[in-house]
Structure formats: C-alpha cells, structure tokens
Design an enzyme around this catalytic site. Sequence first.
Site, PDB file in Angstrom:
ATOM      1  N   TYR A  53      67.501  36.760 -17.275  1.00 50.48           N
ATOM      2  CA  TYR A  53      68.276  38.225 -16.204  1.00 50.48           C
ATOM      3  C   TYR A  53      68.760  38.752 -16.826  1.00 50.48           C
ATOM      4  O   TYR A  53      70.284  38.490 -17.807  1.00 50.48           O
ATOM      5  CB  TYR A  53      68.556  37.796 -15.098  1.00 50.48           C
ATOM      6  N   GLY A 217      62.988  44.623  -1.456  1.00 51.47           N
ATOM      7  CA  GLY A 217      63.810  45.091  -0.878  1.00 51.47           C
ATOM      8  C   GLY A 217      63.044  45.855   0.909  1.00 51.47           C
ATOM      9  O   GLY A 217      62.960  46.832   1.192  1.00 51.47           O
TER      10      GLY A 217
END
Length: 316
Positions: A53, A217
């Site tokens: 990441y 989301g």
Amino acid sequence: MEQRPLGRSGLTVAPLGFGGNVFGWTADEATSHRLLDAFVEAGFNLIDTADVYSAWVPGNQGGESEAIIGSWLKARGTRDRVVIATKVGWELAPDRKGLSPAHIRTAVEASLRRLQTDRIDLYQAHVDDHTVPFEDTLGAFQDLIAAGKVRAIGASNIAAPRLREALAVSAREGLPRYETLQPEYNLYDRAGYEAELEGVCREHGLGVISYFSLASGFLSGKYRSAADAGKSARGQGVVAKYLNPRGQAILAALDAVAARHKAASAQVALAWLMARPGLTAPIASATTLEQLDDLIAAARLRLDAEDVGRLDAASV
Ligand SMILES: NC(=O)c1ccc[n+]([C@@H]2O[C@H](COP(=O)([O-])OP(=O)(O)OC[C@H]3O[C@@H](n4cnc5c(N)ncnc54)[C@H](OP(=O)(O)O)[C@@H]3O)[C@@H](O)[C@H]2O)c1
C-alpha cells in the site's frame, strides 16, 4: 470497549479495524494522522496495512501506508495501544513477491523500518503462493516469531482447501498456524466467504477480519447513479462493480434499516458484519473525520433479527 480474540494468538481487538490502504492514496499524511488519532481516541486498536500500500498511486512504489503509520506511532507514542497488522507477498516488483523464506525475511525488515517499530503484531500472507511449500513459508514465519519480530500470523486471499491444508501442515509439523483470515466480505460480496471459508474458520477458531467491508464505499449509499462516480477518486470502479439491480436492492434494505435506527447506511452495513457469528472485526477505511464517525458509531449499533432478515433477504 468490547475486545475480541484474534484466534488463539493471545491478541485481542475492538470489533472494528481501520484499513490503511487509503494512507498515501485518498488520505494524505496529515489527514491520516488525524484519522488514526480519532480512531484510537474512540477506543479502537486494530490498524491494518500492507507493504504494497499504496503502490497503485502514480508516483508511489509501495510502503507509503506503513511509513505514514510509522510516523504517527513515533509522533504520538501510541505503539503499545494498538495492534499493527501488515502483510507480505503481493507483488512489489517481479523479483519481490510471494511467500518464499528469502522474500519474507527481506520484506519484514523493510516493514519494521517503515513502521518504526521492533515488532509486527499480526503478519499476514497477502496472497496464496502455490510455488512455495507451506512448510517453508510457515518455517520462515516461525523464525520471525522466535526472534520477537512478529507475534502472530494470518492469511488472506486463500481458498478454503488451501487454508485447511496450511492448518494441517502447522499441526503436523509443529509450526505456527494462521490465527486469522482476512477475506473479502460484505453485504454485497458474500458467497466467497460464506460458502466454505466461514466454516473452516469457525471449526478451527480463527479470527476473521473482513476487507472491503463497505464495498469500497458503495454500502454508505453515496453511489446511486453513474454521475455519483465523481464523489471519490475510486468512484468509477465502485459504480462499475456495484451499481446494478442487486446493489440497488441492498441499498434499499440498508435505507430501511438505517431509517429504523436513525443511523447511516455505512453504520448498518458494518453492524451487520459485526453481528455475524465468527466474524471478529470488519476492516474499513475512512478519508474524513465525518466518515470515521459512522464507522465508530457502528460498534454501538445493535441490529435485531428483523433487521438482519431484511438485509439477508436483499443480499443472499
Ligand atoms: N487483504 C486484501 O487483499 C485487502 C484488499 C483490499 C482492502 N484490504 C483492507 O481493507 C481495508 C478497507 O478497504 P477499503 O478502504 O478499500 O474499502 P471499504 O472499507 O469497503 O471502503 C472504505 C471507503 O468508503 C468510503 N467511506 C467510508 N465511510 C464512509 C461514509 N461514512 N460515508 C461515505 N463514504 C464512506 C471512503 O472512501 P472515499 O472517501 O474515497 O469515497 C473509504 O475510504 C483496506 O484499507 C485494507 O486494510 C485488504
């Protein structure tokens, strides 16, 4: 705050983990630090990241998320208050990937350096590497545990038969076992975990920390039309994957349950996961303090059988 065990590792976590893939991507360092402050202030402790990441962001090379967590740990002196989970194995470069002992040995040192700590609480195999025998991978993890660099190990993105095999090798060879599984699991993506992995985890008492708990989301309900893709840097992908009749039916069920509890859809989606037997802590991320408020509030929301039935009916 309620604490739940991560398998038999001896580690315990509050029932929600913060996902660190946004650090260095959709949240800059200052915002990331504020989010971590608020998360820990609210009584939570599990922070999940990975060495890779956020390598997918143009200009990044991986390690940005760990470095942001590391600078926060150092600045705030919070190391002993949190459970740091990171991962190894996802491709960083053609010659830096997988679960060979050599790569694990190099990768762990890089992660420790970026995290500015002497130990990783939960070190997870990010991928399943069919080219390396489990004995070798688990042996490398055993050495790290013996050296005090890692406290417990976990698996992610592994199929049920392979997870069973890894657990059998650990038992047979006296090697450390994967104490946790990190599967993709949320109200929209259920089959991959529920079909077989859930049973393996419950049978063996593994901790389960789900990822994409908010379907990136979507389950917050903010994507209702193609035009809503503009609401986030990741919106295009979210709309393409989830905005379809099934996704809309799930949003409608979330709306109904959320209205009943005067809660936000994101809270309901996470509370549904937290109520799932065998699930230890969903991992979710936020990019603003307002979003984080919904994540935090989810831990206080109790769904009843009618709520769960309604959500199940829309999502199975
Ligand atoms: N093991 C693996 O292979 C793997 C793979 C992926 C992820 N993960 C882990 O799982 C974590 C969570 O994944 P994720 O962040 O990609 O997905 P997620 O938790 O499903 O979605 C979180 C995103 O939804 C939006 N959001 C959050 N709360 C909201 C609210 N209240 N209202 C509106 N929007 C809200 C934010 O994005 P915007 O503000 O940009 O819209 C936030 O970044 C990662 O950080 C990582 O630790 C693991």
